[in-house]
Design a protein around this motif. Sequence first.
Motif, short mmCIF file in Angstrom:
data_model
loop_
_atom_site.label_atom_id
_atom_site.label_comp_id
_atom_site.label_asym_id
_atom_site.label_seq_id
_atom_site.Cartn_x
_atom_site.Cartn_y
_atom_site.Cartn_z
N LYS A 6 -47.14 25.96 -0.63
CA LYS A 6 -47.04 27.13 0.11
C LYS A 6 -48.30 27.71 0.57
O LYS A 6 -49.26 27.72 -0.07
CB LYS A 6 -46.26 28.00 -0.70
CG LYS A 6 -46.30 29.42 -0.09
CD LYS A 6 -45.40 30.46 -1.26
CE LYS A 6 -45.24 31.93 -0.66
NZ LYS A 6 -44.72 32.60 -1.56
N ILE A 7 -48.31 28.00 1.92
CA ILE A 7 -49.59 28.57 2.68
C ILE A 7 -49.29 29.93 3.06
O ILE A 7 -48.24 30.24 4.02
CB ILE A 7 -50.27 27.60 3.58
CG1 ILE A 7 -50.30 26.31 3.03
CG2 ILE A 7 -51.47 28.58 4.00
CD1 ILE A 7 -51.16 26.10 2.15
N VAL A 8 -50.02 30.86 2.24
CA VAL A 8 -49.58 32.51 2.86
C VAL A 8 -50.79 32.72 4.03
O VAL A 8 -51.99 32.57 3.71
CB VAL A 8 -49.84 33.41 1.62
CG1 VAL A 8 -50.19 34.78 2.16
CG2 VAL A 8 -48.48 33.16 0.84
N GLN A 41 -45.98 31.16 5.28
CA GLN A 41 -45.57 32.38 4.90
C GLN A 41 -46.60 33.46 5.41
O GLN A 41 -47.73 33.41 5.12
CB GLN A 41 -45.05 32.93 3.77
CG GLN A 41 -44.39 34.12 3.18
CD GLN A 41 -44.38 34.46 1.85
OE1 GLN A 41 -44.42 33.56 1.18
NE2 GLN A 41 -43.81 35.77 1.62
N CYS A 65 -49.27 36.00 -2.75
CA CYS A 65 -50.64 35.16 -2.73
C CYS A 65 -50.76 34.57 -4.16
O CYS A 65 -51.13 33.45 -4.23
CB CYS A 65 -51.68 36.10 -2.49
SG CYS A 65 -51.86 36.62 -0.73
N ALA A 68 -48.92 31.22 -4.02
CA ALA A 68 -49.28 30.29 -3.09
C ALA A 68 -50.37 29.19 -3.35
O ALA A 68 -51.06 29.38 -4.38
CB ALA A 68 -50.00 30.81 -1.80
N ASP A 69 -50.30 28.19 -2.78
CA ASP A 69 -51.50 27.12 -3.06
C ASP A 69 -52.70 27.45 -2.51
O ASP A 69 -53.57 26.94 -2.93
CB ASP A 69 -50.95 25.58 -2.68
CG ASP A 69 -49.58 25.14 -3.68
OD1 ASP A 69 -49.77 24.47 -4.84
OD2 ASP A 69 -48.61 25.33 -3.16
N ILE A 71 -54.33 30.40 0.83
CA ILE A 71 -54.48 31.53 1.39
C ILE A 71 -55.23 31.33 2.64
O ILE A 71 -56.40 30.97 2.59
CB ILE A 71 -54.62 32.66 0.73
CG1 ILE A 71 -53.77 33.06 -0.55
CG2 ILE A 71 -54.47 34.09 1.68
CD1 ILE A 71 -54.41 33.80 -1.73
#
Length: 366
Positions: A6-8, A41, A65, A68-69, A71
Amino acid sequence: MSQARKIVILPGDGIGPEIIAEGRRVLETVNQQYDLGLSLQTCLFGGAAYDASGSPLPEDTLSACREADAILLGAIGGPQYDTAPRDLRPERGLLGLRSELKLFSNLRPALLYPELADASSLKPELVAGLDLMIVRELTGGIYFGKPRGIEERNGERVGFNTLVYSESEIRRIAVSAFEIARQRGSRLCSVDKMNVLEVSELWREVVIEVGKDYPDVELTHMFVDNAAMQLVRAPKQFDVIVTSNMFGDILSDAAAMLTGSIGMLPSASLDEAGKGMYEPIHGSAPDIAGQGVANPLATILSVSMMLRYTLKETAAADAIDSAVAQVLAQGYRCKDIASGEANEQLINTTQMGDAIIAALQAGADS
């Protein structure tokens, strides 16, 4: 396919949404090309979040955040927030996010592309081939030390801040810097002010202790005032510099201008596990926001750093770096890096993103 990660994305303020849009397009391109399995996201942050919710760091953004992996941040701030309560200004949200996520290690590369040597404020022969990394401690030092404040003493106002570092804080940033140096030229310069500051005495002692575990890395030391001078006198003498929060804040901006434009430089802020927040080091540039002229390359290169240092996707990172070098070699320039030479082609923010994506696609097809 790699396990879903997951990237924020935090667009922020000013030119932030414009440059993030191009960074996201590039990330989506390599996500597809290399089957990275990334989910993206977008969350509110900074002044945009303050306008919408009354807080520069809303709880739902902080929660996202944390999960997430990695940001990706655009830029925050603007003059309209100067009158907001101090604790609610966009910059406090950024400091809070760094602190909450324990992002203590700030990596700021200063890399000069051959085509931009003439854009530097220094003579081309002094900066041609420049490639250095500043590792800045990010969650300690005078920016976070207590007590702090402004109060009245003996009938006048007095402002005070506290510079404090623990041994463990120094040790972990030293380890981070030695590891980075080991991946590069195996030369590390620790910058302090130990002839004046007790904090710097401890800093140097601990860095020397950590250095014993890295016999393959050459360790040197330099006072911060001399380091500032050497950066503009002979910057190519440095490979990796490690220093405290405030010293690193100042020196990294000086190093940035050696490359011709602050709009070219990415950064990473990492925790002990390697999770990171990635962002261009330039500000929100409210004077050009909305005009479509901002240079997105620092954000695109931040995407490359994210792939390299947190996601360990070296091939995708290399592809982005090569695409940026290719586009610059072809003469494409945003306004901030244009020198007016005949072979240059002045393009806008979106067109620069288009050019990078075209280079990525051409590389994939070759």
